[in-house]
Design an enzyme around this catalytic site. Structure first.
Site, short mmCIF file in Angstrom:
data_model
loop_
_atom_site.label_atom_id
_atom_site.label_comp_id
_atom_site.label_asym_id
_atom_site.label_seq_id
_atom_site.Cartn_x
_atom_site.Cartn_y
_atom_site.Cartn_z
N SER A 1 -5.26 5.24 52.30
CA SER A 1 -5.98 4.66 53.82
C SER A 1 -5.14 3.27 53.49
O SER A 1 -4.58 3.30 53.68
CB SER A 1 -7.45 5.05 53.41
OG SER A 1 -8.39 4.73 54.70
N ASP B 1 -4.81 0.57 59.33
CA ASP B 1 -4.07 0.89 58.34
C ASP B 1 -3.06 2.05 58.09
O ASP B 1 -2.73 2.56 59.25
CB ASP B 1 -5.58 0.94 57.41
CG ASP B 1 -6.31 1.74 57.91
OD1 ASP B 1 -6.41 2.61 58.79
OD2 ASP B 1 -7.52 2.50 57.40
N ASP C 1 -3.76 5.42 57.33
CA ASP C 1 -3.44 6.31 57.85
C ASP C 1 -4.60 6.25 58.71
O ASP C 1 -4.60 7.84 59.50
CB ASP C 1 -4.70 7.53 56.99
CG ASP C 1 -5.73 7.05 56.25
OD1 ASP C 1 -5.86 5.72 57.12
OD2 ASP C 1 -6.91 7.57 56.12
N ASP D 1 -7.04 5.68 60.20
CA ASP D 1 -8.76 5.64 60.34
C ASP D 1 -9.28 4.75 61.07
O ASP D 1 -10.05 3.90 61.75
CB ASP D 1 -9.49 6.08 59.37
CG ASP D 1 -9.57 5.95 58.18
OD1 ASP D 1 -8.22 4.66 58.21
OD2 ASP D 1 -10.11 5.91 56.97
#
Length: 440
Positions: free
Chosen positions: A92, A230, A232, A234
């Site tokens: 992440s 960020d 990834d 999410d």
């Protein structure tokens, strides 16, 4: 082994191919017959995917590989692909040195405590259902998951007068946002758009401090707003039309207020450390805030309640349960752009949210569990409105304070807020005093 955000740590130390193999075996042995596997842009993700996929197949699980994609893209592909679960190899917003494993259900919600504990138990005891040669699972590459996610994003919003947007991808997997906004008619400029798991453009986590370039580009090009992800995607944070970072609680308040329907008695889910600004914003439309433990999995769990229309964490995780229970950064970006197109400049929207003074610190302690036990005793004796859902939260009527043990460090985190600065200072002093007494 698992935190609220899955397994995460330094590659080669905490996170290894051996661990990924073990998690794959555990998932495969726990009854998941068909699993979607994907990863973010980190180079270490390729070998971790290989190892995890091998473990799944060893235990008879069929694997659908989707390659490099955003976490919400992967999580939202589980149900359409008729899989039982999904696995994303990602750390992440953590730095390039790290990687991790996060597990997802077909609803888009991350594995909860019971599911995580079952997988952890199998890993710890090496309890695997390894199959013979003719019982191994197959592996197939799936295409089209990105296109499906883009279609979902376009369907979720309506933008009649598309604004200009700067998208800071952060060298991560969030390029889908730029594509979706372009297809919605927006004038899109990208920053750090090249996928690179070393994150050379800026640190992976989008914060006021790391989004200086985005702020400058928005301010100097006349763009209507900027959004950032960020590694990834999410998470999503924003910069307004003046190049000013939008405070996290303010963004949460804006999303929550827009999601709640006037006079319908809707509720919004948010963690115990959420600002009074959010309470007041949702109350202004007749809605209410329901508090959860810190962690998007707990927000998503509460978002399954019928009357919860939105869930969010100030960290940048935003959940619209009618769309998915996965924090979807690209969806949040599209929703924010839709609001700007409908309501006007983001800076003016930000000004409609009243904010309050908030104080934060972290206090180092020798034994955080013992200290927190003493904190609970002292707070129970001194205050009437005490919530022990996650740490100790005291509602003082005109303000509140929260004492929580860090999940990873020998610290107790202190947060205090009130509608007036002097009162916030008083509550902060009370809160730090409780911890100081408990650790002495």
């Amino acid at each position: 082994m698992f935190g609220t955000s899955g397994v995460r740590g330094t590659v080669g130390d905490d996170v290894t191919a051996e661990l990924a193999l073990s998690i794959g075996r555990a998932v495969g042995s726990d009854g998941y017959e068909r699993v979607v596997v994907g990863r973010d842009v980190r180079e270490s993700g390729a070998l971790l995917c290989d190892a995890l996929t091998a473990g799944l197949r060893e235990c008879g699980t069929d694997v659908l590989e989707v390659g490099v994609a955003s976490t919400p893209t992967i999580a939202r592909s589980i149900e359409p692909l008729e899989a039982d679960a999904g696995v994303v190899i990602t750390a992440s917003h953590n730095p390039a040195t790290d990687n991790g494993v996060k597990l997802w259900t077909p609803s888009g919600k991350a594995f909860g405590p019971k599911r995580r504990e079952s997988i952890a138990r199998r890993v710890e005891t090496a309890d695997y259902d390894l199959q013979p040669w003719d019982g191994l699972g197959w592996r197939r590459r799936e295409s089209g998951v990105l296109d499906r996610h883009v279609r979902s994003l376009r369907k979720a919003v309506s933008i009649d007068d598309p604004p200009s947007v700067v998208v800071d991808v952060g060298n991560g997997a969030g390029g889908i946002t730029a594509r979706a906004l372009s297809e919605l008619g927006c004038d899109v400029r990208t920053l750090n758009g090249q996928e690179d798991g070393a994150f050379p453009g800026r640190p992976s986590e989008p914060t006021r401090e790391t989004l200086g370039t985005l702020a400058a580009v928005v301010a100097n090009t006349g763009a209507d707003l900027g959004v950032a992800h960020d590694g990834d995607a999410d998470r999503m944070m924003a910069v307004d039309d003046t190049g000013t970072f939008v405070p996290k609680d303010v963004l949460l308040a804006l999303f929550a207020r827009e999601a709640a329907r006037e006079g319908e008695g809707d509720r919004v889910a948010a963690p115990v450390d959420t600002s009074l600004a959010v309470d007041d914003a949702v109350a202004s439309v007749g809605a209410s805030l329901v508090r959860t433990r810190v962690g998007d999995v707990y927000v998503a769990e509460r978002a399954t309640d019928d009357d919860v229309v939105f869930g969010g964490e100030p960290s940048g995780a935003w959940i619209w349960p009618s769309e998915t229970l996965c924090p979807d950064g690209p969806l949040a970006a599209c929703k924010l752009v839709e609001r700007v197109a409908e309501r006007g400049p983001l800076s003016e929207l930000v000004d409609t949210v009243e904010t309050y003074p908030i104080r934060r610190t972290s206090i180092e302690v020798a034994d955080k569990d013992t200290v927190m036990d003493r904190v609970r005793e002292r707070v129970a004796d001194r205050y009437d409105e005490v919530d022990g859902l996650d740490g100790v939260r005291v509602d003082a009527g005109d303000g509140w304070f929260l004492l929580r043990a860090s999940g990873t460090e020998p610290l107790v985190r202190v947060t205090a807020e009130a509608r007036e600065g002097d009162r916030a200072d008083e509550l902060y002093e009370e809160a730090t005093g409780v911890v100081d007494t408990a650790r002495s």
